[in-house]
Design an enzyme around this catalytic site. Structure first.
Site, PDB file in Angstrom:
ATOM      1  N   ASP A  28       0.856  -1.280   0.061  1.00 27.76           N
ATOM      2  CA  ASP A  28       0.206  -0.140  -0.144  1.00 27.76           C
ATOM      3  C   ASP A  28       0.914   1.089   0.083  1.00 27.76           C
ATOM      4  OD1 ASP A  28       0.823  -0.244   2.586  1.00 27.76           O
ATOM      5  OD2 ASP A  28      -0.909  -0.014   3.526  1.00 27.76           O
ATOM      6  N   SER A  29       2.138   0.984   0.139  1.00 27.75           N
ATOM      7  CA  SER A  29       2.973   2.101  -0.150  1.00 27.75           C
ATOM      8  C   SER A  29       2.618   2.656  -1.385  1.00 27.75           C
ATOM      9  CB  SER A  29       4.203   1.761  -0.260  1.00 27.75           C
ATOM     10  OG  SER A  29       4.855   0.613  -0.765  1.00 27.75           O
ATOM     11  N   ASP A  79      -1.276  -5.964  -0.218  1.00 28.22           N
ATOM     12  CA  ASP A  79      -1.422  -5.419   0.934  1.00 28.22           C
ATOM     13  C   ASP A  79      -3.109  -5.367   1.151  1.00 28.22           C
ATOM     14  OD1 ASP A  79       0.755  -5.212   2.582  1.00 28.22           O
ATOM     15  OD2 ASP A  79       1.306  -3.245   1.908  1.00 28.22           O
ATOM     16  N   LYS A  81      -1.077  -9.198   2.606  1.00 31.46           N
ATOM     17  CA  LYS A  81      -0.472  -8.779   3.859  1.00 31.46           C
ATOM     18  C   LYS A  81      -1.174  -7.882   4.802  1.00 31.46           C
ATOM     19  CE  LYS A  81       3.324  -5.811   3.838  1.00 31.46           C
ATOM     20  NZ  LYS A  81       2.858  -4.782   4.303  1.00 31.46           N
ATOM     21  N   GLU A 141      -0.961  -5.260   8.463  1.00 30.49           N
ATOM     22  CA  GLU A 141      -0.218  -4.927   9.909  1.00 30.49           C
ATOM     23  C   GLU A 141      -0.941  -5.181  10.852  1.00 30.49           C
ATOM     24  OE1 GLU A 141       0.300  -0.727   9.127  1.00 30.49           O
ATOM     25  OE2 GLU A 141       1.099  -0.938   7.012  1.00 30.49           O
ATOM     26  N   GLU A 168       9.553  -4.218  10.210  1.00 27.18           N
ATOM     27  CA  GLU A 168      10.138  -2.760   9.676  1.00 27.18           C
ATOM     28  C   GLU A 168      10.610  -1.937  10.707  1.00 27.18           C
ATOM     29  OE1 GLU A 168       6.970  -0.925   7.266  1.00 27.18           O
ATOM     30  OE2 GLU A 168       8.237   0.969   6.880  1.00 27.18           O
TER      31      GLU A 168
HETATM   32  O1  KIV Z   1       3.514  -1.204   1.698  1.00 25.24           O
HETATM   33  C1  KIV Z   1       4.523  -1.540   1.568  1.00 25.24           C
HETATM   34  O2  KIV Z   1       5.104  -1.551   0.539  1.00 25.24           O
HETATM   35  C2  KIV Z   1       5.262  -2.226   2.507  1.00 25.24           C
HETATM   36  C3  KIV Z   1       6.791  -2.731   2.590  1.00 25.24           C
HETATM   37  C4  KIV Z   1       7.486  -1.545   2.826  1.00 25.24           C
HETATM   38  C5  KIV Z   1       6.978  -3.713   3.597  1.00 25.24           C
HETATM   39  O3  KIV Z   1       4.396  -2.629   3.509  1.00 25.24           O
END
Ligand code: KIV
Length: 273
Positions: A49-50, A88, A118, A120, A187
């Site tokens: 989600d970056s 994510d 993924k 968090e 992280e």
């Molecule tokens: O959103 C993302 O790209 C991430 C990575 C930096 C681990 O969670």
């Protein structure tokens, strides 16, 4: 089902089995062309989600939606034939209940065709991780610095500096691993804590700003490619400097268009007769 004629991609089970044998190579990918370039070099591609910050210019990842993740997940899946692909779950799509998390994860797996999701969170997410994995959704955990918590954490900073912080990250990692995560992102965490977690878990830890003690590493591709000239945190190594190259190319193009040098005859269609 026959896989004849198709190259088999790595699975979440094969990533898990790399623990203690091989380091896991992971990068982010958000688009088909970048996924095509990274695929053969990576074990895991993360549609993180970056992308909200990297592609859309958002200040944080909080504004990213499930629609955005599904669309980019689908795009990445079109570019891979080797790597395992994880997408994510964005902020707000899984924290409310384990049922909400399941619905969101199923949507991503069905629409994007990815291998897992993924999310968090630590101890507070363990029940959700167990619920998803028991129902066929492979989960990649994410502990330590959790960008989706930025508004309660008050910013982005490395963690594990106090005994209390260190113990919390260790408890989080253990809870998510015991709940069934196939691997865990660690992280922004100090080296001794990352080392202790890595030694105590049976699944790979994938570090970002969490030292070489982890079982594998992940970076945001745009960071390691040097696409941002104004962003260079300690944990990023630039393996290329593409930002200045892009800018130089745009400058040359602009000059040639303005002076009439481009397009030349070789770029111009003429009647065939
Ligand atoms: O959103 C993302 O790209 C991430 C990575 C930096 C681990 O969670």
């Amino acid at each position: 089902m026959s896989t004849h004629g198709k190259q088999k991609r790595l699975t979440t089970a094969s990533i898990r089995a790399m623990k203690g044998k091989e380091r896991v190579v992971c990068l982010t990918a958000y688009t088909t062309p970048i996924a095509r370039l990274l695929d053969e070099h990576c074990d895991l591609l993360l549609v993180g989600d970056s992308l909200g910050m990297v592609l859309y210019g958002m200040e944080t990842t909080v504004g990213v939606t499930l629609d955005m993740m599904a669309a980019h997940g689908r795009a990445v899946m079109r570019g891979v034939s080797h790597a395992c692909v994880i997408v994510d779950l964005p902020f707000g799509s899984y924290q409310e209940s384990k049922e909400q998390a399941f619905r969101s994860a199923v949507r991503l797996m069905q629409e994007a065709g990815c291998d897992g999701v993924k999310l968090e969170g630590g101890e507070e997410m363990a029940e959700t991780v167990a619920f998803l994995t028991a129902r066929g959704v492979p989960v990649f955990g994410h502990v330590g610095l959790m960008p989706q918590l930025v508004n309660v954490a008050g910013g982005f900073r490395s963690l594990g500096h106090t005994d209390e912080e260190a113990a919390k990250i260790s408890r989080d990692a253990l809870a998510v691993a015991e709940a069934g995560a196939f691997a865990i992102v660690v992280e922004g965490t100090v080296e001794p804590v990352a080392r202790e977690i890595t030694a105590s878990l049976g699944v790979p830890t994938i570090g970002i700003g969490a030292s070489p003690a982890c079982d594998g590493q992940v970076l945001v591709s745009d960071d390691m490619l040097g696409l941002f000239t104004d962003f260079k945190p300690r944990f990023v190594k630039r393996f290329a400097e593409l930002g200045p190259l892009v800018s130089q190319a745009a400058q040359s193009y602009a000059e040639e268009v303005r002076t009439g040098q481009f397009p030349a005859q070789e770029h111009t269609f003429q009647p065939k007769r």
